[in-house]
Design an enzyme around this catalytic site. Structure first.
Site, PDB file in Angstrom:
ATOM      1  N   LEU A 166       0.835  -1.198   0.000  1.00 44.80           N
ATOM      2  CA  LEU A 166       0.000   0.000   0.000  1.00 44.80           C
ATOM      3  C   LEU A 166       0.872   1.250   0.000  1.00 44.80           C
ATOM      4  O   LEU A 166       1.754   1.395   0.844  1.00 44.80           O
ATOM      5  CB  LEU A 166      -0.915   0.002   1.231  1.00 44.80           C
ATOM      6  CG  LEU A 166      -1.828  -1.222   1.410  1.00 44.80           C
ATOM      7  CD1 LEU A 166      -2.695  -1.048   2.637  1.00 44.80           C
ATOM      8  CD2 LEU A 166      -2.679  -1.470   0.165  1.00 44.80           C
ATOM      9  N   GLY A 207       3.111  -5.411   7.530  1.00 44.83           N
ATOM     10  CA  GLY A 207       2.237  -4.359   8.019  1.00 44.83           C
ATOM     11  C   GLY A 207       1.212  -3.933   6.996  1.00 44.83           C
ATOM     12  O   GLY A 207       0.002  -3.953   7.254  1.00 44.83           O
ATOM     13  N   ASP A 208       1.663  -3.510   5.810  1.00 44.36           N
ATOM     14  CA  ASP A 208       0.740  -3.119   4.742  1.00 44.36           C
ATOM     15  C   ASP A 208       1.080  -3.841   3.450  1.00 44.36           C
ATOM     16  O   ASP A 208       0.898  -3.298   2.355  1.00 44.36           O
ATOM     17  CB  ASP A 208       0.758  -1.603   4.536  1.00 44.36           C
ATOM     18  CG  ASP A 208       2.136  -1.075   4.134  1.00 44.36           C
ATOM     19  OD1 ASP A 208       3.112  -1.838   4.258  1.00 44.36           O
ATOM     20  OD2 ASP A 208       2.230   0.087   3.698  1.00 44.36           O
ATOM     21  N   GLU A 209       1.563  -5.071   3.573  1.00 47.83           N
ATOM     22  CA  GLU A 209       1.918  -5.881   2.418  1.00 47.83           C
ATOM     23  C   GLU A 209       1.027  -7.114   2.345  1.00 47.83           C
ATOM     24  O   GLU A 209       0.770  -7.778   3.357  1.00 47.83           O
ATOM     25  CB  GLU A 209       3.386  -6.310   2.487  1.00 47.83           C
ATOM     26  CG  GLU A 209       4.359  -5.147   2.389  1.00 47.83           C
ATOM     27  CD  GLU A 209       5.800  -5.618   2.408  1.00 47.83           C
ATOM     28  OE1 GLU A 209       6.049  -6.760   2.854  1.00 47.83           O
ATOM     29  OE2 GLU A 209       6.678  -4.857   1.971  1.00 47.83           O
TER      30      GLU A 209
END
Length: 297
Positions: A166, A207-209
């Protein structure tokens, strides 16, 4: 004077497990008092009936195979299966069983493990899924990817991996704190699941993957079409406590076997491709973001 022992049936009625005696074809010859507590049937309702008729349909074939092994001389101590209770719900059972050829009967002791099995399933789910989003975690992804590679190698079906990161996610935490970031990640997870076909898998690996596993994806063009669709879903505005927020995603694609023949090489290739995509695409400024959000509002 030696005390007179009570009838064996009275002793067995005190056992907190179900004790059953069946003939070679599986007809009930005897059940103790606890049988009704576990399965819901009184002894008079099952005597003469086949035990296999009470087994959950999905477990019937495996149970009949186990029963044959017992009759072939292999005692069974920890076989698990499911039965259908008289009121219709499923009951998880762990069996110990033995064949007595001199009498032509099987003796089985059934211990209910429904609550234990529920706890085991919960622990299995926790071990294989991300606690925040409910998506598969990295460990589960590795297992599923290994299976998908073996299947693709055997059948010739395509297989692609999408690695998504993201963009600008840090801004969400800066604006609304980690609670807002967590809410957004959960919505991202839902959008990714809605954008994939049934049978595809998406995992949160950081985390945002996120990683999407596309079984049967024939080539990179087909994978790119899916990737574009996911990015379009993710780019729609999100509602945060302080207003709308819009983000994008960088996506890397790896195809089996062109870009790798094992989980490690495929994921590494897709990861590198994601960073290439991130560097090549121009970042939008705040004015662009506000304009896009205003046009979608």
């Amino acid at each position: 004077m030696i005390p007179k022992l009570p009838p064996l049936a009275e002793v067995l009625d005190l056992v907190p497990d179900a004790v059953c005696v069946v003939d070679a074809e599986g007809h009930f010859l005897y059940v103790n008092g606890c049988f009704e507590e576990i399965f819901g049937y009184a002894p008079g309702e099952v005597l003469g009936q086949r035990i296999f008729d009470l087994i959950h349909p999905d477990d019937r074939a495996a149970t009949m195979q186990q029963a044959q092994q017992v009759m072939d001389g292999t005692p069974q101590r920890h076989f698990r299966n499911r039965y259908v209770h008289k009121d219709g719900h499923s009951v998880d059972i762990q069996w110990s069983a033995r064949w007595l050829p001199d009498y032509g009967v099987r003796i089985g002791v059934a211990h209910e493990v429904t609550e234990l099995r529920r706890t085991e399933r919960e622990l299995e789910h926790r071990a294989s899924h991300d606690p925040l989003t409910g998506l598969s975690n990295r460990h589960q992804l590795q297992c599923e990817l290994q299976y998908a590679i073996a299947h693709a190698a055997q059948t010739g079906d395509g297989l692609a991996v999408l690695y998504l990161d993201l963009d600008d996610f840090k801004e969400v935490n800066d604006r609304g704190g980690h609670d807002a970031g967590d809410r957004l990640l959960c919505e991202v997870a839902q959008r990714l699941q809605q954008g994939l076909r049934q049978g595809d898998l998406v995992a949160r690996v950081g985390g945002d993957e996120f990683v999407a596993l596309l079984s049967g994806c024939r080539d990179i063009e087909a994978a790119r079409t899916v990737a574009d669709g996911l990015r379009a879903r993710l780019s729609l505005p999100y509602i945060l406590p302080d207003g709308l927020f819009q983000l994008d995603a960088s996506v890397g694609i790896a195809c089996f076997p062109t870009d790798g023949s094992n989980p490690g090489t495929l994921l590494a290739y897709a990861d590198r491709a994601m960073y290439v995509d991130k560097r090549q695409r121009p970042r939008r400024g705040d004015a662009d973001l506000k304009r896009d959000i205003a046009s979608d509002a």
